[in-house]
Design an enzyme around this catalytic site. Structure first.
Site, mmCIF file in Angstrom:
data_model
loop_
_atom_site.group_PDB
_atom_site.id
_atom_site.type_symbol
_atom_site.label_atom_id
_atom_site.label_comp_id
_atom_site.label_asym_id
_atom_site.label_seq_id
_atom_site.Cartn_x
_atom_site.Cartn_y
_atom_site.Cartn_z
ATOM 1 N N CYS A 6 2.669 -4.454 6.853
ATOM 2 C CA CYS A 6 2.566 -4.368 5.396
ATOM 3 C C CYS A 6 3.877 -3.881 4.794
ATOM 4 C CB CYS A 6 1.462 -3.377 5.016
ATOM 5 S SG CYS A 6 -0.185 -3.847 5.576
ATOM 6 N N HIS A 10 0.819 -1.210 0.000
ATOM 7 C CA HIS A 10 0.000 0.000 0.000
ATOM 8 C C HIS A 10 0.853 1.260 0.000
ATOM 9 C CE1 HIS A 10 0.618 1.025 4.273
ATOM 10 N NE2 HIS A 10 0.330 -0.229 4.609
#
Length: 177
Positions: free
Chosen positions: A143, A133
């Site tokens: 992430c 992301h």
């Protein structure tokens, strides 16, 4: 203290050899670095080789990806409740509970994102919601994040027909993969 900065490099096989597709891109990972034994909420990025899920998501409109794309709306969640049957999946409707993420509210990180198929099918407690992301300039919860322009370039380049993989590991451990 674990490093929370890294580099994302994209390669494609050409003539039997791996060739770089883009220049190396600065990336951020989990605030507790990489882990071979990721657990829910530990703020580490799991090491390993993973596929990209079949749908990409975002608060913004489709930036031109080759995958199915879902523009996020209110009540779109990533289910991070280990005690629920939908653990580590996209959900639309009421809050699935636990630390589930209200995807439509997380900006700029979820302007556009790809789901990294870590812990799928899910084992409760092993970790969930591992995405590629947009960076907000800080470490992530587990992430991998990139600057907006780099992220959009990678998301547009990824092609489900080629069955792409992401390898996540410290440089000195890449030889394991």
């Amino acid at each position: 203290m674990a490093s929370t900065s890294g580099t994302l490099q994209a390669f494609a096989k050409s003539g039997g050899a791996w060739q770089p597709v883009f220049a190396a891109m600065p990336a951020r990972i989990g605030s507790n670095g990489f882990s071979d034994t990721k657990r829910e909420g530990d703020r580490t990025t799991p090491t390993g080789v993973y596929a990209i899920d079949g749908t990409m998501y975002g608060i913004g409109g489709n930036p031109g990806v080759r995958y199915a794309y879902h523009r996020l709306v209110p009540d779109d969640w990533w289910n991070e409740n280990s005690d629920s049957p939908g653990y580590n999946t996209f959900s639309h409707g009421p809050n699935p509970g636990g630390p589930s993420e209200p995807l439509w509210q997380i900006s700029p990180q979820y302007t556009h994102f790809a789901v990294i198929r870590y812990n799928m099918p899910a084992t409760p407690g092993r970790g969930s919601g591992i995405f590629l992301h947009q960076s907000n300039g800080n470490a992530t919860l587990g992430c991998v994040s990139l600057a907006h322009e780099d992220l959009v370039g990678v998301l547009r380049w990824l092609d489900p027909a080629t069955n792409p993989r992401i390898v996540m590991a410290p440089t000195d451990r890449l030889n394991r993969y």
